[in-house]
Design a protein around this motif. Structure first.
Motif, PDB file in Angstrom:
ATOM      1  N   GLY A  82       0.846  -1.184   0.000  1.00  0.00           N
ATOM      2  CA  GLY A  82       0.000   0.000   0.000  1.00  0.00           C
ATOM      3  C   GLY A  82       0.879   1.231   0.000  1.00  0.00           C
ATOM      4  O   GLY A  82       1.988   1.211   0.555  1.00  0.00           O
ATOM      5  N   SER A  83       0.401   2.318  -0.626  1.00  0.00           N
ATOM      6  CA  SER A  83       1.262   3.494  -0.700  1.00  0.00           C
ATOM      7  C   SER A  83       0.451   4.774  -0.754  1.00  0.00           C
ATOM      8  O   SER A  83      -0.687   4.801  -1.230  1.00  0.00           O
ATOM      9  CB  SER A  83       2.170   3.418  -1.937  1.00  0.00           C
ATOM     10  N   LEU A  84       1.073   5.824  -0.238  1.00  0.00           N
ATOM     11  CA  LEU A  84       0.565   7.190  -0.374  1.00  0.00           C
ATOM     12  C   LEU A  84       1.772   8.045  -0.745  1.00  0.00           C
ATOM     13  O   LEU A  84       2.648   8.284   0.089  1.00  0.00           O
ATOM     14  CB  LEU A  84      -0.059   7.676   0.937  1.00  0.00           C
ATOM     15  N   ILE A  85       1.823   8.470  -1.999  1.00  0.00           N
ATOM     16  CA  ILE A  85       2.966   9.223  -2.512  1.00  0.00           C
ATOM     17  C   ILE A  85       2.534  10.652  -2.825  1.00  0.00           C
ATOM     18  O   ILE A  85       1.546  10.865  -3.530  1.00  0.00           O
ATOM     19  CB  ILE A  85       3.550   8.573  -3.781  1.00  0.00           C
ATOM     20  N   GLU A  86       3.280  11.604  -2.262  1.00  0.00           N
ATOM     21  CA  GLU A  86       3.089  13.043  -2.453  1.00  0.00           C
ATOM     22  C   GLU A  86       1.775  13.530  -1.856  1.00  0.00           C
ATOM     23  O   GLU A  86       1.757  14.128  -0.800  1.00  0.00           O
ATOM     24  CB  GLU A  86       3.233  13.421  -3.941  1.00  0.00           C
ATOM     25  N   SER A  87       0.630  13.289  -2.486  1.00  0.00           N
ATOM     26  CA  SER A  87      -0.651  13.739  -1.921  1.00  0.00           C
ATOM     27  C   SER A  87      -1.730  12.724  -2.260  1.00  0.00           C
ATOM     28  O   SER A  87      -1.629  12.009  -3.266  1.00  0.00           O
ATOM     29  CB  SER A  87      -1.025  15.125  -2.461  1.00  0.00           C
ATOM     30  N   PRO A  88      -2.787  12.636  -1.434  1.00  0.00           N
ATOM     31  CA  PRO A  88      -3.838  11.640  -1.665  1.00  0.00           C
ATOM     32  C   PRO A  88      -4.560  11.884  -2.991  1.00  0.00           C
ATOM     33  O   PRO A  88      -4.774  13.026  -3.394  1.00  0.00           O
ATOM     34  CB  PRO A  88      -4.790  11.846  -0.486  1.00  0.00           C
ATOM     35  N   SER A  89      -4.954  10.803  -3.652  1.00  0.00           N
ATOM     36  CA  SER A  89      -5.789  10.879  -4.851  1.00  0.00           C
ATOM     37  C   SER A  89      -7.200  10.437  -4.470  1.00  0.00           C
ATOM     38  O   SER A  89      -7.377   9.387  -3.843  1.00  0.00           O
ATOM     39  CB  SER A  89      -5.233   9.967  -5.948  1.00  0.00           C
ATOM     40  N   TYR A  90      -8.186  11.240  -4.831  1.00  0.00           N
ATOM     41  CA  TYR A  90      -9.572  10.923  -4.486  1.00  0.00           C
ATOM     42  C   TYR A  90     -10.502  11.674  -5.423  1.00  0.00           C
ATOM     43  O   TYR A  90     -10.108  12.603  -6.138  1.00  0.00           O
ATOM     44  CB  TYR A  90      -9.863  11.320  -3.027  1.00  0.00           C
ATOM     45  N   TYR A  91     -11.753  11.252  -5.432  1.00  0.00           N
ATOM     46  CA  TYR A  91     -12.788  11.943  -6.186  1.00  0.00           C
ATOM     47  C   TYR A  91     -13.500  12.903  -5.232  1.00  0.00           C
ATOM     48  O   TYR A  91     -14.184  12.473  -4.295  1.00  0.00           O
ATOM     49  CB  TYR A  91     -13.783  10.944  -6.772  1.00  0.00           C
ATOM     50  N   GLY A  92     -13.334  14.207  -5.477  1.00  0.00           N
ATOM     51  CA  GLY A  92     -13.863  15.203  -4.562  1.00  0.00           C
ATOM     52  C   GLY A  92     -15.369  15.186  -4.425  1.00  0.00           C
ATOM     53  O   GLY A  92     -15.913  15.517  -3.362  1.00  0.00           O
ATOM     54  N   HIS A  93     -16.107  14.773  -5.498  1.00  0.00           N
ATOM     55  CA  HIS A  93     -17.562  14.792  -5.448  1.00  0.00           C
ATOM     56  C   HIS A  93     -18.139  13.546  -4.779  1.00  0.00           C
ATOM     57  O   HIS A  93     -19.340  13.477  -4.524  1.00  0.00           O
ATOM     58  CB  HIS A  93     -18.134  14.918  -6.865  1.00  0.00           C
ATOM     59  N   LEU A  94     -17.281  12.564  -4.503  1.00  0.00           N
ATOM     60  CA  LEU A  94     -17.726  11.347  -3.818  1.00  0.00           C
ATOM     61  C   LEU A  94     -17.451  11.437  -2.326  1.00  0.00           C
ATOM     62  O   LEU A  94     -16.546  12.150  -1.890  1.00  0.00           O
ATOM     63  CB  LEU A  94     -17.013  10.118  -4.387  1.00  0.00           C
ATOM     64  N   THR A  95     -18.220  10.720  -1.554  1.00  0.00           N
ATOM     65  CA  THR A  95     -17.980  10.675  -0.113  1.00  0.00           C
ATOM     66  C   THR A  95     -16.745   9.834   0.175  1.00  0.00           C
ATOM     67  O   THR A  95     -16.243   9.106  -0.696  1.00  0.00           O
ATOM     68  CB  THR A  95     -19.180  10.061   0.620  1.00  0.00           C
ATOM     69  N   GLY A  96     -16.282   9.919   1.418  1.00  0.00           N
ATOM     70  CA  GLY A  96     -15.164   9.079   1.817  1.00  0.00           C
ATOM     71  C   GLY A  96     -15.482   7.610   1.617  1.00  0.00           C
ATOM     72  O   GLY A  96     -14.657   6.835   1.117  1.00  0.00           O
ATOM     73  N   LEU A  97     -16.700   7.212   1.988  1.00  0.00           N
ATOM     74  CA  LEU A  97     -17.132   5.827   1.821  1.00  0.00           C
ATOM     75  C   LEU A  97     -17.140   5.431   0.355  1.00  0.00           C
ATOM     76  O   LEU A  97     -16.648   4.351  -0.017  1.00  0.00           O
ATOM     77  CB  LEU A  97     -18.532   5.657   2.423  1.00  0.00           C
ATOM     78  N   GLU A  98     -17.661   6.301  -0.503  1.00  0.00           N
ATOM     79  CA  GLU A  98     -17.734   5.990  -1.935  1.00  0.00           C
ATOM     80  C   GLU A  98     -16.351   5.888  -2.560  1.00  0.00           C
ATOM     81  O   GLU A  98     -16.105   5.033  -3.424  1.00  0.00           O
ATOM     82  CB  GLU A  98     -18.582   7.043  -2.651  1.00  0.00           C
ATOM     83  N   ASN A  99     -15.438   6.754  -2.138  1.00  0.00           N
ATOM     84  CA  ASN A  99     -14.062   6.659  -2.626  1.00  0.00           C
ATOM     85  C   ASN A  99     -13.451   5.313  -2.288  1.00  0.00           C
ATOM     86  O   ASN A  99     -12.787   4.685  -3.122  1.00  0.00           O
ATOM     87  CB  ASN A  99     -13.219   7.787  -2.027  1.00  0.00           C
ATOM     88  N   LEU A 100     -13.679   4.857  -1.074  1.00  0.00           N
ATOM     89  CA  LEU A 100     -13.126   3.570  -0.658  1.00  0.00           C
ATOM     90  C   LEU A 100     -13.807   2.415  -1.389  1.00  0.00           C
ATOM     91  O   LEU A 100     -13.153   1.412  -1.706  1.00  0.00           O
ATOM     92  CB  LEU A 100     -13.270   3.416   0.860  1.00  0.00           C
ATOM     93  N   ARG A 101     -15.094   2.549  -1.679  1.00  0.00           N
ATOM     94  CA  ARG A 101     -15.786   1.502  -2.427  1.00  0.00           C
ATOM     95  C   ARG A 101     -15.217   1.359  -3.840  1.00  0.00           C
ATOM     96  O   ARG A 101     -15.095   0.246  -4.365  1.00  0.00           O
ATOM     97  CB  ARG A 101     -17.287   1.814  -2.500  1.00  0.00           C
ATOM     98  N   VAL A 102     -14.888   2.502  -4.471  1.00  0.00           N
ATOM     99  CA  VAL A 102     -14.274   2.447  -5.793  1.00  0.00           C
ATOM    100  C   VAL A 102     -12.978   1.640  -5.727  1.00  0.00           C
ATOM    101  O   VAL A 102     -12.736   0.735  -6.549  1.00  0.00           O
ATOM    102  CB  VAL A 102     -14.003   3.871  -6.323  1.00  0.00           C
ATOM    103  N   MET A 103     -12.124   1.950  -4.738  1.00  0.00           N
ATOM    104  CA  MET A 103     -10.850   1.250  -4.598  1.00  0.00           C
ATOM    105  C   MET A 103     -11.068  -0.226  -4.269  1.00  0.00           C
ATOM    106  O   MET A 103     -10.392  -1.109  -4.815  1.00  0.00           O
ATOM    107  CB  MET A 103     -10.023   1.918  -3.497  1.00  0.00           C
ATOM    108  N   GLN A 104     -12.029  -0.495  -3.406  1.00  0.00           N
ATOM    109  CA  GLN A 104     -12.311  -1.875  -2.993  1.00  0.00           C
ATOM    110  C   GLN A 104     -12.749  -2.734  -4.180  1.00  0.00           C
ATOM    111  O   GLN A 104     -12.307  -3.882  -4.349  1.00  0.00           O
ATOM    112  CB  GLN A 104     -13.377  -1.862  -1.899  1.00  0.00           C
TER     113      GLN A 104
END
Length: 305
Positions: A82-104
């Motif tokens: 697992g990695s976090l390089i420089e800054s987090p990548s996420y979809y701003g219009h999605l919730t935290g839960l939805e972002n994690l569901r995409v990754m999952q």
């Protein structure tokens, strides 16, 4: 327990425009460590981490992770990393839960992992808030949650406390410290913050201008610093002459005589010699260098990180 380093690089080098950004780095990270990768901004930390993940191709040298050559086994290695390089990548219009569901779903991971990582990074009560509404610290924690989602054997975090307030830094620090024991993870964390590495890491690598200057346990780094005993006197030159007859060779620093670390009995003896010769001693003090002092000595540069 593995018999090989989790990460091992040999002569790892990356050159841009003829200038080496990472210069023949031999890095070793053992299983279960929190390895602090310390250096000023621009030292080559992020470039090194990107090469460990296959995001940047080395100009020279090799990378082995989990005992396997990265170039030949990249997908198998990344499945355990697992990695976090420089800054987090996420979809701003999605919730935290939805972002994690995409990754999952992308990684075909168990859905139950989402609740677990939200709890680990303390975002369980903010799961339905959109990521663009998150504070900087919450965004960092969301990035770490994504890195943790597969509960990897190796976690690589690049400056995870960047831009956080003291409370946020403390939270991330405690989280990192808990991971090896609770989840059997090896953590490689980079930082330019000396205090964070000192309080978090079990081992450390110090890099400056692309060169690895030190690598070892925190105890080994501190062992490079032998305590010094300072005698403050109003007659330093005379004191040195007197003590030379007894085999002592202190260094003069202003009004102080500086000796390498010594036992209490030796300190008493020196004080007795000086007092017997009518040389006043107004203060005796033992001093140890901070991690920053050691860093500055290693790099030879009087500059802040």
């Amino acid at each position: 327990m593995s018999t090989y380093p989790i990460i091992e690089t040999k002569q790892l080098t990356k050159t841009y425009g003829g200038t080496p950004r990472v210069d023949h780095v031999d890095l070793k990270v053992q299983q279960g460590e929190i390895f602090g990768f310390l250096g000023p901004n621009g030292a080559g930390k992020t470039t090194t981490l990107k090469m460990l993940l296959g995001l940047v191709q080395p100009t020279k040298g090799s990378v082995n992770v989990f005992g396997k050559e990265l170039q030949k086994h990249r997908m198998a290695i990344l499945n355990q990393t697992g990695s976090l390089i420089e800054s987090p990548s996420y979809y701003g219009h999605l919730t935290g839960l939805e972002n994690l569901r995409v990754m999952q779903r992308l990684r075909s991971l168990p859905a139950k992992n989402i609740d677990k990582v939200l709890q680990i990074v303390r975002l369980e009560h903010h799961r339905h808030k959109t990521a663009r509404e998150y504070s900087l610290g919450m965004k960092q924690r969301l990035g770490i949650a994504m890195a943790l989602l597969a509960f990897p054997s190796l976690l690589i975090l690049d400056e995870p406390t960047n831009g956080l307030d003291p409370a946020g830094i403390g939270e991330i620090r405690e989280l990192i410290k808990s991971l090896p024991a609770q989840y059997d993870m090896t953590v490689l964390v980079s930082s330019h913050l000396l205090s964070e590495i000192e309080q978090t890491a079990t081992s450390v690598g110090i890099i400056s201008e692309g060169k690895l200057l030190f690598q070892g346990t925190m105890a080994a780094l501190q062992a490079q610093n032998q305590a010094a005993v300072h005698f403050r006197t109003d007659q330093p030159d005379k004191a040195v002459q007197v003590l030379s007859a007894y085999g002592y060779r202190p260094r003069i620093d202003g009004q102080q005589l500086v000796f390498k670390g010594m036992p209490d009995a030796e300190v008493c003896r020196i004080n007795g010699i000086l007092v017997s010769r009518q040389i006043g001693v107004s203060r005796i003090q033992e001093r140890k260098k901070s991690l920053e002092d050691i860093f500055l000595e290693l790099t030879g540069k009087e500059r802040s990180l």
